[in-house]
Design a protein around this motif. Structure first.
Motif, PDB file in Angstrom:
ATOM      1  N   ASP A   1       9.341   9.976   1.097  1.00 47.53           N
ATOM      2  CA  ASP A   1       8.304   9.823   2.106  1.00 47.53           C
ATOM      3  C   ASP A   1       7.314  10.995   2.050  1.00 47.53           C
TER       4      ASP A   1
ATOM      5  N   ARG B   1       3.549   9.657   1.232  1.00 46.13           N
ATOM      6  CA  ARG B   1       2.752   9.313   2.408  1.00 46.13           C
ATOM      7  C   ARG B   1       1.419  10.068   2.485  1.00 46.13           C
TER       8      ARG B   1
ATOM      9  N   GLU C   1       0.846   0.988   2.884  1.00 52.98           N
ATOM     10  CA  GLU C   1       2.060   1.728   3.229  1.00 52.98           C
ATOM     11  C   GLU C   1       3.310   0.860   3.251  1.00 52.98           C
TER      12      GLU C   1
ATOM     13  N   LEU D   1       5.977   1.752   0.559  1.00 52.06           N
ATOM     14  CA  LEU D   1       6.593   3.053   0.814  1.00 52.06           C
ATOM     15  C   LEU D   1       7.610   2.941   1.941  1.00 52.06           C
ATOM     16  N   ASN D   2       7.238   2.272   3.026  1.00 55.38           N
ATOM     17  CA  ASN D   2       8.170   2.109   4.137  1.00 55.38           C
ATOM     18  C   ASN D   2       9.425   1.347   3.713  1.00 55.38           C
TER      19      ASN D   2
ATOM     20  N   VAL E   1      11.669   3.712   1.560  1.00 53.20           N
ATOM     21  CA  VAL E   1      12.366   4.686   2.392  1.00 53.20           C
ATOM     22  C   VAL E   1      13.490   4.018   3.177  1.00 53.20           C
TER      23      VAL E   1
END
Length: 882
Positions: free
Chosen positions: A839, A843, A853, A856-857, A860
Motif C-alpha cells: 500500500d 498508493r 485504486e 491496489l485495494n 492489499v
C-alpha cells in the motif's frame, strides 16, 4: 476482447505536444471531462487517410469528421492522445474556420477552439497530424518480426485516440471510410473490403476501403505488412445463403500454421449463426495474428489474435486447440454482442464480454467436446469467485465516471462471473426461452446501442418471463458471491438460508439478498426453488446423495453440515465434472470461512483424485499448492508434496510418461490431457524426483537440437523443471533458442520455462532478458517474463525491491491500460506487514500512474485475508499435513 489478466503488454507512453495555429485558452482542470464527453456535439461519419510505413517511428494522418452541433459554440472537447496536430479547420457553409487543438488531460481528452462560434447544425472538422507508433498493443503499433516490420491496431477501450482525433466513446457509432497509403510491397487490411488501389509516383500505393456499417471508434482496425494470407470462404447455410469472404492472416513464414484457422473458423462461425438465427452482420471476415497482441480483439470484420491463439502446428497440443476454439468462438460471438449491438457506455461492458464468454464456451464445447471447454469455463468461474469474495470489489455492471476506471472493468468479474451468471439464467429459463430473448434483443438494437435496461426488457419480452429481470438485476448490480447454508428440515427436507459469502478476514457488512435459482440433484431427479428472500425450504423426494448446484450451473456456493459434507465427499468421484468442481469449491470455501474442518478438505482431495475428469481431479491439489507457497511452513509444505505424490503417482503410472514428440500420437484427447495434468502435479506440486528427471532430460535434449526429444504437450512443463533443476547455462541456451525461433508456441513454452526461475541468481538472469530490448524478445514477451517471475516468492521479492528502488524504470514501458494492475503482482504475500508495504509503495503514486485504486485495494485485502486465514486456521492445516 479476450485476454489473460496476469500478463501485460509493453508499450512506450508517447504524449506528443500538439502544434496549434494559435495558443489555446487555458482550461481549468475541473472543467476537463474525466469520463463522458459533454452533450452537444455528435459525430455522424469519419473519413480517415493514413500514411503507414511500419518501419518508421511515426505515421501521418488526415481525419475528416462530420459532426452535428446542438447549438452554436466556439469551443468543445473530443479525444486525442500523443497526436501532433498541424492544422484544424471546420467547414461551415463552404467556408473554412481555423481552429486550434490541445490535449488537456493525460487520458487523452483534447479541446478545440475556433476563431468564431460554429453555428448549430452540421459541420465537418478536418485535422492533419502525425503520431508515433506504439510498441505494445495499444493504438496503432508496430513490431519487427524477422527482417520485416508490421503494423496493427488495438483500440479497446480508449486507444483509438492514439491513431486519430475523434469522439472515442462506444455510444458514438458512425460509418468509417478508410484510406491507407503504404509501400507497394505491403498488404493492407481493414474492417471492410478493399474497393480500389491507386499507385503513386513515389512507389507507394493508396488502398481504399468501403464505408463501414456504423461502428464505435474502438472497433476500427487496420493492419499493414508483408503478411501471409490463406483464403477459405465460409460456405452459405440456412441463415446466410451466400458465401462469405473469409481469410486468415499472419506474418511472413507462418502460412502452414494457418491451416487449422482456415478450415475450422467457418465451422465456428456457422454455429453462431445457427444460434443467433441471423447471418454474420458484416461484409467479410478476416482473422489476423500478431506476436505483440495480448489475447484477442473483436474488431468488426478484422479480428486480431496473439500468435499462439491462431497459429497451430499439426501436432498442436490439446490445450492450444482448446484455446483456439474457445477464443475464436468468443471473438466471433462479439460480432453480434458488441459489434452489431454496442453498449452505450463502459458500465455495460458486460453486455459484450459476459455474453462472448458464455457463447464462446458454449460453441467451443460443441465444436470439439473432447477438449473439455465447458468444464474449463466452470473452473474459471470458480476462480472469479475468489475475487468476488473480497469486501473490496465491483459489480458486473460497474458505475464508471472517470477514464481511469475503465480498465478495471476488463476482469474476471465481467468475463467469468458474467458468463456463469448467464449459464445460470439459461438453466432457469430453459435453452429455448433464453435463446428467444437473445434473438429479440439483437433484432431490436441491430447496428445501434443498448443499455442493461434495454437488455433486461428484451429478455423478459423474448422469453415471455418477466421474472428474469430481478434475477439478472440481483447478480449484475451487486458485488459478492451468495452462499446457501443447507440444514436438515422437517420431513426429510432442507432449510435454506442465503447470505453473502465472507471468508475469514473479510468483515461482516450489510445483509445482501439475491434472486437465486437453487437446484439440487438426486440421481436423475433435479428440483429447483427460486430463492427471493433470506430463507426457503426444499423437499427432496429422490434417492441417493443430494447434490446442491445441480449441473454446476449456479453462481453461488453452499455450506453443509459435516455429515453431509462427508457423504458428498464419498460420492464425489462419481459426480459429473461440473458438479464435482462446484463441490470442491464450496467445501474449500466453507473451510476458508471458518466452518468445515481442514481434515474434510484433505479427505475430499483423496476422494476426488480418482475422478475421471482431470479438471475435477486436480482442483483441490491446486489450492493446496497455493497454500504451500503462501501460507504453510516448509514441514507442512512437504506434507502437501507427500499427499499429492501418493495420490497421483498411480494415476500417472497407469498412463505412462514418455515426453518424446509423437509418443502418443492418435491417442484419445481426454487421456492425453489427463497425462499432462498429472505430470504437472507430480513435477511441480509433489516435486517427484523421477518425473522431474524425465522431463529435464527431455528438455536438455530438445534445446540441444533434438527435434523429437520433447512433444509440444510437455514443453512448457519440461522447460520450467529444467530451468529450476539445471544450471544457468541451460537458461542461456533456452533463451537463445527462444530468440531465434519462428514457432510462436515454442516461444511461449520457452518463456514459461524462464518464468519458473526460483533462485535469486536465476531470477536476476531472467530479469536481464526481460529488460534487454535488443535481445530478440518481443515487447509483449519481455513484459510477460517480468510479470511471470512475480508468481514465485523469490521473484516476487526481487521485483518488489526493484519497484521500490527504481520505480521510474520499472513502470516507464507499462501501457496505460495495464498500469492499474501492477499492485496485483504482489497479491500473493501472506503477511499484514507486507500488505502495508504494498500500500505504501503504490498508493502515493496512483495519480502519476493514471491508475485506478480498485486493484491496489484488492491486492492489499487479498494479502490480509491470507494472513487472517493463516492466523485463524494455520495450526489446523499444519496438524493435518505434517
Amino acid at each position: 476482447m479476450k485476454t489473460h489478466w496476469w500478463l501485460a503488454a509493453t508499450a512506450a507512453m508517447a504524449f506528443g505536444v500538439p502544434v496549434a495555429a494559435q495558443a489555446p485558452r487555458a482550461t481549468p482542470a475541473a472543467a476537463v471531462p474525466q469520463g463522458r464527453l459533454p452533450e452537444g456535439v455528435r459525430p455522424t461519419a469519419y473519413r480517415l487517410e493514413l500514411t503507414v510505413l511500419p518501419d518508421a517511428k511515426a505515421f501521418s494522418g488526415r481525419a475528416e469528421i462530420d459532426v452535428t452541433l446542438a447549438k452554436a459554440q466556439r469551443s468543445f472537447f473530443l479525444h486525442g492522445l500523443g497526436l501532433t496536430v498541424s492544422r484544424v479547420v471546420a467547414l461551415v457553409d463552404g467556408a473554412e474556420v481555423a481552429g486550434t487543438y490541445a490535449e488537456v488531460d493525460p487520458s487523452g481528452v483534447a479541446r478545440l477552439d475556433f476563431g468564431r462560434a460554429l453555428p448549430a447544425g452540421r459541420t465537418t472538422l478536418t485535422f492533419e497530424y502525425t503520431a508515433p507508433f506504439m510498441t505494445g498493443s495499444e493504438g496503432l503499433y508496430h513490431a519487427k518480426v524477422g527482417d520485416d516490420w508490421y503494423a496493427w491496431t488495438q483500440m479497446e477501450p480508449i486507444d483509438a485516440r492514439r491513431m486519430f482525433p475523434g469522439f472515442d466513446e462506444p455510444r458514438f457509432k458512425t460509418p468509417f471510410t478508410l484510406g491507407v497509403t503504404t509501400r507497394k510491397s505491403l498488404k493492407v487490411f481493414a474492417n471492410t473490403p478493399e474497393v480500389r488501389t491507386t499507385p503513386a509516383a513515389d512507389g507507394t500505393v493508396r488502398h481504399e476501403f468501403a464505408a463501414s456499417r456504423p461502428l464505435p471508434t474502438y472497433l476500427v482496425a487496420i493492419a499493414v505488412g508483408d503478411f501471409d494470407v490463406v483464403e477459405n470462404d465460409a460456405p452459405g447455410n440456412a441463415v446466410r445463403p451466400k458465401t462469405l469472404p473469409y481469410r486468415v492472416i499472419a506474418t511472413k513464414g507462418q502460412k502452414a500454421r494457418l491451416a487449422t484457422a482456415a478450415a475450422e473458423g467457418p465451422k465456428i462461425l456457422a454455429l453462431h449463426e445457427d444460434y443467433f438465427g441471423s447471418r454474420y452482420p458484416f461484409e467479410k471476415l478476416d482473422q489476423i495474428a500478431g506476436p505483440v497482441m495480448q489475447g484477442a480483439m473483436e474488431n468488426a470484420g478484422l479480428i486480431t489474435y496473439g500468435d499462439t491463439l491462431l497459429l497451430l502446428s499439426p501436432d498442436a497440443p490439446a490445450s492450444q486447440r482448446r484455446s483456439f476454439g474457445m477464443v475464436v468462438a468468443h471473438e466471433m460471438a462479439h460480432q453480434w454482442f458488441g459489434d452489431l449491438v454496442t453498449p452505450m457506455w463502459w458500465n455495460d461492458l458486460w453486455l459484450n464480454e459476459s455474453f462472448a464468454e458464455w457463447a464462446g464456451n458454449r460453441v467451443g464445447e460443441i465444436w470439439d467436446p473432447k477438449l473439455g471447454t465447458g468444464v474449463a469455463q466452470m473452473a474459471e468461474a470458480l476462480d472469479a469467485m475468489e475475487t468476488d469474495s473480497r469486501s473490496i470489489g465491483r459489480p458486473i455492471r460497474q458505475p464508471i465516471e472517470r477514464n481511469a476506471q475503465i480498465a478495471s472493468a476488463f476482469d474476471a468479474i465481467t468475463y467469468q462471473k458474467g458468463g456463469q451468471v448467464l449459464t445460470m439464467v439459461e438453466r432457469y429459463l430453459g435453452e429455448d426461452k433464453f435463446r428467444d430473448g437473445v434473438r429479440h434483443h439483437l433484432t431490436r438494437f441491430a447496428y445501434g446501442n443498448a443499455t442493461a435496461e434495454d437488455f433486461f426488457a428484451s429478455m423478459a419480452k423474448g422469453s415471455g418471463d418477466p421474472g428474469v429481470v430481478p434475477l439478472f438485476q440481483s447478480f449484475v448490480n451487486q458485488t459478492g458471491v451468495p452462499v446457501v447454508t443447507v440444514r436438515p428440515g422437517s420431513g426429510g427436507g432442507w432449510r435454506l438460508t442465503q447470505a453473502r459469502y465472507r471468508p475469514i478476514g473479510v468483515a461482516a457488512g450489510k445483509p445482501q439478498r439475491w434472486t437465486l435459482p437453487f437446484c439440487v440433484r438426486q440421481d436423475a431427479d433435479t428440483r429447483c426453488t427460486l430463492m427471493r428472500g433470506p430463507g426457503a425450504t426444499m423437499r427432496l423426494s429422490g434417492a441417493g446423495v443430494a447434490v446442491p448446484n445441480a449441473g454446476g450451473a449456479g453462481y453461488y456456493r453452499y455450506s453443509l453440515p459435516a455429515a453431509q459434507w462427508s457423504a458428498l465427499t464419498a460420492a464425489s468421484a462419481g459426480l459429473p465434472a461440473r458438479e464435482a468442481l462446484a463441490f470442491a469449491d464450496s467445501l474449500y470455501a466453507d473451510f476458508a470461512a471458518g466452518n468445515a474442518p481442514f481434515a474434510l478438505v484433505v479427505e475430499a482431495t483423496r476422494a476426488l483424485a480418482a475422478h475421471p475428469d482431470r479438471q475435477a481431479a486436480t482442483k483441490l491439489p491446486e489450492w493446496l499448492d497455493t497454500l504451500a507457497v503462501t501460507t504453510l511452513s516448509p514441514e507442512a509444505g512437504a506434507g502437501v508434496e507427500r499427499l499429492v505424490g501418493g495420490l497421483y503417482a498411480p494415476r500417472l503410472a497407469q498412463l505412462g510418461l514418455d515426453p518424446r514428440r509423437g509418443a502418443y500420437a492418435g491417442e484419445e484427447t481426454d487421456r492425453a490431457q489427463s497425462r499432462r495434468a498429472f505430470a504437472g502435479l507430480m513435477a511441480t506440486t509433489a516435486r517427484d524426483a523421477g518425473t522431474r528427471a524425465t522431463l529435464a532430460k527431455a528438455a536438455e535434449r530438445a534445446v540441444a537440437g533434438d527435434a523429437d526429444a520433447l512433444d509440444p504437450t510437455y514443453r512448457s512443463l519440461a522447460f520450467a523443471v529444467a530451468v529450476q533443476d539445471r544450471d544457468a547455462a541451460f537458461m542461456e541456451r533456452l533463451k537463445t533458442q527462444l530468440a531465434k525461433s519462428e514457432d510462436p508456441l515454442f516461444r511461449s513454452n520457452a518463456l514459461a520455462g524462464l518464468m519458473a526461475a526460483d533462485t535469486a541468481e536465476k531470477v536476476r538472469r531472467a530479469l536481464g532478458y526481460a529488460q534487454d530490448a535488443g535481445g530478440g524478445l518481443q515487447t509483449l514477451e519481455r513484459q510477460q517474463l517480468m510479470n511471470g517471475l512475480a508468481a514465485r516468492p523469490v521473484g516476487r521479492d526481487i521485483l518488489f525491491d526493484l519497484f521500490r528502488t527504481d520505480w521510474d524504470r520499472m513502470t516507464a514501458d507499462v501501457p496505460s491500460f495495464r498500469r492499474s494492475r501492477l499492485p496485483l503482482l504482489f497479491a500473493s504475500y501472506c503477511d499484514a506487514g507486507k500488505a502495508a508495504e504494498v500500500d505504501a509503495l503504490f498508493r502515493p503514486r496512483l495519480k502519476t500512474l493514471g491508475a485506478n485504486e480498485l486493484e491496489l485495494n484488492q491486492s492489499v485485502e487479498t494479502i490480509r485475508i491470507c494472513a487472517a486465514l493463516k492466523t485463524a486456521r494455520g495450526a489446523q492445516m499444519e496438524a493435518a499435513l505434517r
